[in-house]
Write a protein that holds these residues in place. Structure first.
Motif, PDB file in Angstrom:
ATOM      1  N   GLU A  84      31.214  53.628  25.001  1.00 26.54           N
ATOM      2  CA  GLU A  84      30.713  52.385  25.594  1.00 26.54           C
ATOM      3  C   GLU A  84      30.248  51.408  24.515  1.00 26.54           C
ATOM      4  N   GLU A 121      29.607  44.779  29.409  1.00 27.82           N
ATOM      5  CA  GLU A 121      29.640  46.177  28.972  1.00 27.82           C
ATOM      6  C   GLU A 121      31.066  46.685  29.127  1.00 27.82           C
ATOM      7  N   CYS A 122      31.559  47.374  28.107  1.00 28.07           N
ATOM      8  CA  CYS A 122      32.934  47.870  28.148  1.00 28.07           C
ATOM      9  C   CYS A 122      32.986  49.339  27.756  1.00 28.07           C
ATOM     10  N   THR A 180      32.792  47.515  32.355  1.00 25.83           N
ATOM     11  CA  THR A 180      32.075  48.358  33.312  1.00 25.83           C
ATOM     12  C   THR A 180      30.903  47.628  33.950  1.00 25.83           C
ATOM     13  N   GLY A 181      30.553  46.458  33.427  1.00 24.20           N
ATOM     14  CA  GLY A 181      29.453  45.715  34.034  1.00 24.20           C
ATOM     15  C   GLY A 181      29.157  44.442  33.262  1.00 24.20           C
ATOM     16  N   ASN A 207      38.100  48.534  28.906  1.00 23.84           N
ATOM     17  CA  ASN A 207      37.853  48.215  30.314  1.00 23.84           C
ATOM     18  C   ASN A 207      36.400  47.799  30.503  1.00 23.84           C
ATOM     19  N   GLU A 262      28.728  40.941  38.843  1.00 25.70           N
ATOM     20  CA  GLU A 262      29.953  40.157  38.952  1.00 25.70           C
ATOM     21  C   GLU A 262      29.748  38.745  39.506  1.00 25.70           C
ATOM     22  N   MET A 307      36.362  43.253  40.698  1.00 24.07           N
ATOM     23  CA  MET A 307      36.281  44.682  40.377  1.00 24.07           C
ATOM     24  C   MET A 307      35.107  45.385  41.035  1.00 24.07           C
ATOM     25  N   ASN A 308      34.242  44.605  41.719  1.00 22.45           N
ATOM     26  CA  ASN A 308      33.018  45.155  42.273  1.00 22.45           C
ATOM     27  C   ASN A 308      32.157  45.829  41.217  1.00 22.45           C
ATOM     28  N   LEU A 309      32.004  45.174  40.081  1.00 25.59           N
ATOM     29  CA  LEU A 309      31.150  45.696  39.017  1.00 25.59           C
ATOM     30  C   LEU A 309      29.773  45.047  39.128  1.00 25.59           C
ATOM     31  N   PRO A 310      28.744  45.737  38.629  1.00 22.66           N
ATOM     32  CA  PRO A 310      27.409  45.124  38.652  1.00 22.66           C
ATOM     33  C   PRO A 310      27.406  43.795  37.890  1.00 22.66           C
TER      34      PRO A 310
END
Ligand SMILES: Cc1cc2nc3c(=O)[nH]c(=O)nc-3n(C[C@H](O)[C@H](O)[C@H](O)COP(=O)(O)OP(=O)(O)OC[C@H]3O[C@@H](n4cnc5c(N)ncnc54)[C@H](O)[C@@H]3O)c2cc1C
Ligand SMILES: Cc1cc2nc3c(=O)[nH]c(=O)nc-3n(C[C@H](O)[C@H](O)[C@H](O)COP(=O)(O)OP(=O)(O)OC[C@H]3O[C@@H](n4cnc5c(N)ncnc54)[C@H](O)[C@@H]3O)c2cc1C
Ligand code: SF4
Ligand code: SF4
Ligand code: FES
Lengths: 278, 493
Positions: free
Chosen positions: B410, B386-387, B372-373, B370, B277, B272-275
């Protein structure tokens, strides 16, 4: 099945195998690797193709015994076979006319760098090789590497990678100060490559590291080998293993390599954890 | 038997049988319309990798087969991507003529033991069964599995498929990849008298059936049985052969192969290219499942490959791959396993049966969520995710309502293992080493839907490499169509 044609014990815990693998021998290029699996219950691990003989249809591997798989491999005798061998994986080393190139290697890579040095020489580069061994009796590969290179510097140091006198970084620093170096190539334990990168960075010399993350398939399928380079996620098995050493996220690579450190069954020789650098 | 702890089920509707598997078997009360298949108890099976669904007994199969009303219009056949002779095989089964049932089934589907277990029947054959309009459709998949398993146990009773050797044509075909597409194409082509070589990159054949779908859903012995069937027909299997790395497709064509079929699947995992990952403990589903299934990490240390897994596992995604990862995590000893899915339950693409199985086993579903990180523990390992909560907006291209983040919702969940199961795309290796193949922007290879023919001379393709991640049966169907077209080409040249 892939038959062991010959073996040579280069130093304590360092072995060289010649293995029958015609389709890989036919295509091997400097810097590429194979994925080996000793038996049905084995793990798939990557080893560099140290040399090849296209006529004989054989490849050479040099490996350091560090854990379960390399121990199993070391127990295989000439005439016996291993179950699986696939490759050649990874992109070939980048070979061009750079000028003066310094290679910095330690451990098995003193031997596996030779095809790269040879190819660099054929392109007309001047190649200075710096190699390291932990102790006097564990020096190996120096004749071959020396014969290929314009100059060979051997350093002997203990296992700590903290930049002690006589560590590879000393002669490297001297060379960088003394003359025009166009490129540095380093292969070896992560801590060595990381230190090399930190030494060359202020000199702004392009530095290439051949990364060794944990791998499974070696074909881009699992993502286990992912490394962060210049802020981007790359798969070392297909996008590498060579990357710009100044762009590599070293702490992340070190941590990822130790994913199974606590799982594994003992034997640890050069595990980055030992240097406690992160 | 603590039936009350079986999530998602009205405990009144459960009866308890003691099974001959050694454990206790739970089975929903006999539905008047459909014979349920006995399954391992959800609590016991959460601790082992044995098959969950235990198969029909002959009595159960007969009872279910009896319900089929033998519709003259055969709507069910239309629903099956390979047009299995459904009413005919059920009729033979009902009449007790098992060899005939096998022949009927196998004339259209060379891998019935696999399809009976993993086809999404609810959206294919069973969806259009006449009975589905009134009550429950015929359990076509379960009957198919019953017939296939019978054949495995009674091999000699069915005439050997190799009994009449085809006339050799002297033509050579290379099949790249040994997943369901490649195996089907190979079987069909050898039967037509061509000389076939299958090249497989891994050390075992079977594709996703071996490295992806877990043992408890599809026993590996069944897959290897099918692989063996293809090799006993006469196809040559070359393992450890990464095409593009050893020979390229062009080299195969230049060195004696008259045609090439590409069945290399869609094996490249998406992130997902999330921080965060790349923290340790974050796996692609491919890695997680490959270690578990192909490399047998669930038998570590008997097998050498380890799998670092913690107690709290989050699996991101809502397809079969996500369900399989979550259920493997549970079986590997996780204390809490979450499925994190950004849409709601109805949009989940996974097979219905497996979603129910997962719920019963105690997997915790977090819908409309979803990531987010990812946060680390300071030593390189993931410690939390983190969602953000989502809500459904207007339908998107796929016809499903688009999830949109709810501002201010969040939150953080503590996890020590994350499995990213967001889908896969084809590996670019073949396309990048083959001259003149056309690919789409998703990396899939362009091929004719009816024939599998690519724009490149003498090269066909089918399965996930063409469609992107799809189903076993569609890959088989594509392999079959391509084999027919390859045969036509070889005979006219
Ligand atoms: C591209 C590449 C080329 C390599 N070439 C060589 C070589 O020519 N000679 C050589 O001796 N070594 C080489 N290595 C390293 C070698 O793969 C590891 O030493 C080997 O996997 C250790 O396996 P083990 O079971 O014996 O030890 P383990 O006890 O499993 O591991 C010891 C350490 O090795 C690393 N490791 C474990 N499993 C893997 C894996 N599957 N892939 C990568 N690293 C792993 C881990 O950091 C671990 O801490 C190479 C690695 C890569 C990625
Ligand atoms: C975890 C999981 C669960 C699933 N569950 C279901 C389910 O319940 N029901 C269902 O219908 N579908 C399911 N699917 C999807 C289904 O498995 C696939 O759609 C199907 O396997 C695709 O078949 P294929 O033959 O196209 O490719 P694959 O099965 O992917 O096989 C491709 C083969 O080609 C090999 N290969 C790749 N590149 C090369 C190369 N360069 N040279 C040589 N060989 C190569 C690969 O190693 C692999 O073995 C699931 C998929 C996954 C991952
Ligand atoms: S192959 Fe799949 S879709 Fe076709 S009849 Fe069998 S279970 Fe149904
Ligand atoms: S539609 Fe259903 S009832 Fe009719 S023939 Fe097919 S399986 Fe039997
Ligand atoms: S080793 Fe699996 S993707 Fe690189």
């Amino acid at each position: 099945m892939y038959k062991i044609l010959s073996r040579e014990d280069l130093a304590p815990n360092i072995h060289q195998f010649e293995i029958e693998a015609p389709s890989i021998a036919r295509k091997a290029q400097p810097g590429q690797f194979i994925i080996i699996m000793v038996d049905e219950k084995g793990e798939r691990i990557p080893l560099t193709i140290a040399d090849w003989n296209r006529e004989n249809g054989s490849i050479f591997l040099v490996f350091n015994v560090v854990g379960q798989t390399t121990n199993k491999l070391a127990a295989v005798q000439v005439g016996e076979s291993i179950m699986s061998l696939s490759g050649p994986m990874g992109l070939p080393a980048e070979i061009d006319k750079f000028g003066t190139v310094v290679t910095v290697t330690s451990g098995y890579s003193v031997v596996t760098i030779v095809p790269v040095v040879q190819a660099l020489k054929e392109m007309g580069n001047r190649v200075i090789s710096i190699m390291r061994a932990p102790t006097m009796d564990s020096v190996f590969g120096q004749e071959h590497l020396g014969a290929m290179s314009d100059e060979l510097i051997v350093t002997i140091g203990d296992n700590s990678c903290n930049g002690e006198p006589n560590f590879v970084t000393e002669p490297l620093e001297k060379l960088l100060k003394a003359e025009q170096i166009d490129r540095v190539i380093t292969v070896g334990p992560v801590c060595v490559m990381k230190l090399v990168a930190s030494v060359t960075r202020p000199h702004e010399v392009k530095t290439i590291a051949s990364l060794n993350p944990i791998m499974v398939d070696g074909t881009g399928m699992c993502g286990c080998c992912r490394v962060s380079v210049g802020g981007k996620t790359m798969f070392a098995c297909v996008d590498g293993p060579e990357f710009d050493a100044h762009e590599v996220d070293w702490p992340s690579l070190m941590a990822r390599r130790c994913t199974y450190a606590s799982n594994e069954r003992g034997w640890s020789q050069y595990r980055c954890l030992d240097c406690a650098q992160w | 038997m603590p039936a009350t702890s079986v999530a998602g089920h009205n405990t009144d509707a459960l009866i308890v049988l003691s099974g001959d598997c050694g454990g206790i078997v739970v089975m929903p009360k006999l539905n008047l319309n459909r014979v349920e298949m006995p399954r391992q108890d959800p609590i016991a099976r959460g601790k082992n990798f044995n098959e969950v669904a235990l198969g029909y007994t002959p009595e159960m199969a007969a009872e279910e087969a009896e319900r089929c009303i033998q519709c003259p219009k055969r709507p069910c056949v239309e629903g099956c991507p390979v047009s299995v002779n459904i009413p005919e095989f059920i009729k033979a089964l009902r009449e007790g003529d098992m060899p005939e049932a096998v022949r009927m089934l196998k004339s259209k589907n060379s891998l019935p033991g696999i399809c009976g277990r993993v086809c999404p029947q609810e959206s294919q054959c069973e969806e259009v069964c006449t009975l589905a309009k009134r009550d429950a459709p015929i359990a076509i998949g379960r009957l198919e599995r019953y017939v296939a398993d019978w054949e495995q146990e009674n091999k000699q009773a069915v005439e050997s498929p190799t009994s009449d050797q085809p006339e050799p044509t002297g033509k050579k075909v290379a099949i790249i990849g040994s997943g369901p597409a490649g195996l089907t194409a190979a079987a069909d082509l050898v039967k037509l008298g061509h000389s076939v070589t299958i090249f497989e990159a891994l050390h075992v054949a079977g594709g996703v059936l071996m490295y992806g779908i877990p043992e408890f859903r599809l026993p590996k012995a069944i897959v290897q049985g099918e692989v063996q069937y293809v090799t006993t027909l006469g196809a040559e299997l070359v393992l450890d052969a990464v095409i593009g790395k050893i020979d390229t497709v062009d080299e195969l064509l230049a060195n004696g192969y008259d045609a090439v079929f590409l069945g290399t699947g869609a094996g490249l995992p998406m992130f997902m290219n999330l921080p965060g990952e790349n923290l340790c403990g974050i796996y692609s589903a491919n890695e997680f499942l490959t270690r578990t299934n192909l490399m047998k990490a669930y038998l570590y240390p008997e097998y050498d490959t380890p799998l670092g897994m913690g107690n709290r596992v989050a699996v991101i995604g809502g397809g079969n791959v996500a369900m399989d990862s979550a259920r493997c995590a549970l079986r590997l000893g996780a204390k809490a396993v979450y499925i994190i899915y950004r849409r709601s339950e109805v949009e989940m693409p996974a097979r219905r049966e497996e979603v129910e199985n997962a719920m019963e086993e105690g997997i915790i579903f977090k819908f409309l969520t979803n990531p987010t990180g990812f946060l680390g523990d300071g030593r390189g390992w993931v410690s939390a995710m983190e969602c953000i909560e989502m809500e459904l907006g207007e339908p998107d291209d796929s016809g499903r309502r688009r999830p949109i983040p709810k501002p201010g919702s969040e939150f953080v969940i503590k996890v020590d293992t994350v499995v990213v199961a967001l889908g896969t795309t084809p590996n670019p290796l073949i396309a990048s080493t083959t001259e003149g193949l056309e690919t789409t922007r998703w990396g899939t290879v362009v091929a004719d839907e009816e024939t599998g023919k690519t724009v490149k001379d003498r090269v066909w393709a089918g399965g996930d490499i063409v469609t992107g991640a799809a189903t076993v049966i569609s890959a088989m169907g594509a392999g079959r169509k391509a084999a027919a077209d390859i045969d036509k080409f070889l005979r006219s040249n």
